[in-house]
Design a protein around this motif. Structure first.
Motif, PDB file in Angstrom:
ATOM      1  N   ALA A  30     -16.228  26.708  83.433  1.00 53.83           N
ATOM      2  CA  ALA A  30     -16.265  28.068  82.893  1.00 53.83           C
ATOM      3  C   ALA A  30     -17.442  28.858  83.462  1.00 53.83           C
ATOM      4  O   ALA A  30     -17.307  30.052  83.768  1.00 53.83           O
ATOM      5  N   VAL A  31     -18.585  28.216  83.623  1.00 47.09           N
ATOM      6  CA  VAL A  31     -19.744  28.897  84.215  1.00 47.09           C
ATOM      7  C   VAL A  31     -19.435  29.278  85.663  1.00 47.09           C
ATOM      8  O   VAL A  31     -19.739  30.396  86.099  1.00 47.09           O
ATOM      9  N   LEU A  42     -28.208  32.113  85.798  1.00 50.85           N
ATOM     10  CA  LEU A  42     -27.327  31.353  86.690  1.00 50.85           C
ATOM     11  C   LEU A  42     -28.133  30.592  87.743  1.00 50.85           C
ATOM     12  O   LEU A  42     -27.751  29.483  88.134  1.00 50.85           O
ATOM     13  N   TYR A  96     -19.389  31.196  94.952  1.00 48.89           N
ATOM     14  CA  TYR A  96     -18.930  30.805  93.618  1.00 48.89           C
ATOM     15  C   TYR A  96     -17.500  30.264  93.655  1.00 48.89           C
ATOM     16  O   TYR A  96     -17.171  29.331  92.926  1.00 48.89           O
ATOM     17  N   PHE A 136     -17.094  32.155  85.599  1.00 48.98           N
ATOM     18  CA  PHE A 136     -17.852  33.352  85.234  1.00 48.98           C
ATOM     19  C   PHE A 136     -18.607  33.888  86.449  1.00 48.98           C
ATOM     20  O   PHE A 136     -18.669  35.104  86.664  1.00 48.98           O
ATOM     21  N   ARG A 147     -17.124  41.594  90.062  1.00 49.30           N
ATOM     22  CA  ARG A 147     -17.498  42.823  89.341  1.00 49.30           C
ATOM     23  C   ARG A 147     -18.657  43.529  90.049  1.00 49.30           C
ATOM     24  O   ARG A 147     -18.643  44.742  90.224  1.00 49.30           O
ATOM     25  N   VAL A 191     -28.860  37.816  83.881  1.00 47.43           N
ATOM     26  CA  VAL A 191     -27.777  36.839  84.004  1.00 47.43           C
ATOM     27  C   VAL A 191     -27.891  36.092  85.329  1.00 47.43           C
ATOM     28  O   VAL A 191     -27.697  34.868  85.381  1.00 47.43           O
ATOM     29  N   TRP A 221     -16.212  35.772  88.591  1.00 49.04           N
ATOM     30  CA  TRP A 221     -15.932  37.069  87.965  1.00 49.04           C
ATOM     31  C   TRP A 221     -17.108  38.034  88.140  1.00 49.04           C
ATOM     32  O   TRP A 221     -16.921  39.199  88.495  1.00 49.04           O
ATOM     33  N   LEU A 222     -18.325  37.554  87.886  1.00 50.14           N
ATOM     34  CA  LEU A 222     -19.502  38.416  87.974  1.00 50.14           C
ATOM     35  C   LEU A 222     -19.706  38.918  89.400  1.00 50.14           C
ATOM     36  O   LEU A 222     -20.012  40.098  89.608  1.00 50.14           O
TER      37      LEU A 222
END
Length: 145
Positions: free
Chosen positions: A126-127, A19, A88, A130, A137, A15, A133-134
């Motif tokens: 949205a990317v 990205l 991000y 994401f 996490r 991922v 969020w990634l």
């Protein structure tokens, strides 16, 4: 020095590479717009030339921040650096400012229609979301530090 980071799963690396490619494509598109203006995506009609000419002076730098921060955030993910999160967030804020102004301060939607002009910017946001969020996490799981 001991590396206290946890091993990352293969999907995370995949991922992060996707990205990174997305970020590189974004930076390329930004450079093309800076070089070519309204003609960046091919021959522009009179409306797109007028629209591009109406952009405020801060618009292209915000675009550069959005794409550049996204690219560097993906590099930070691959390097397992916690800088990915703030980068991000910066990219997402710049995307919101860029497209927020474009949709609120111009007649683009009225002229071209929401179905034509809104989906891709929503996908871009949205990317970026994401990525936020990634990175969060990954930080919680100890994959980046």
């Amino acid at each position: 020095m001991t590396d206290l980071r946890q091993p990352v799963p293969t999907w995370f690396r995949i991922v992060a590479v996707v990205l990174l490619i997305w970020g590189a494509v974004g930076v390329f598109a930004c450079v093309q717009q800076l070089r070519l203006g309204a003609e960046a995506m091919g021959p522009a009609d009179a409306y797109y030339r007028r629209l591009y000419a109406s952009f405020p002076g801060w618009y292209n730098p915000v675009y550069a921040v959005a794409t550049g921060a996204g690219l560097f955030a993906a590099l930070a993910l691959l390097a397992r650096s916690a800088l990915a999160g703030p980068l991000y967030v910066l990219s997402l804020i710049a995307v919101i400012v860029q497209f927020g102004w474009l949709f609120a301060a111009t007649d683009l939607i009225a002229v071209r229609g929401a179905a034509q002009v809104v989906p891709f910017p929503v996908f871009i946001a949205a990317v970026a979301a994401f990525g936020v969020w990634l990175a969060q996490r990954a930080r919680r799981r100890g994959w980046i530090a």
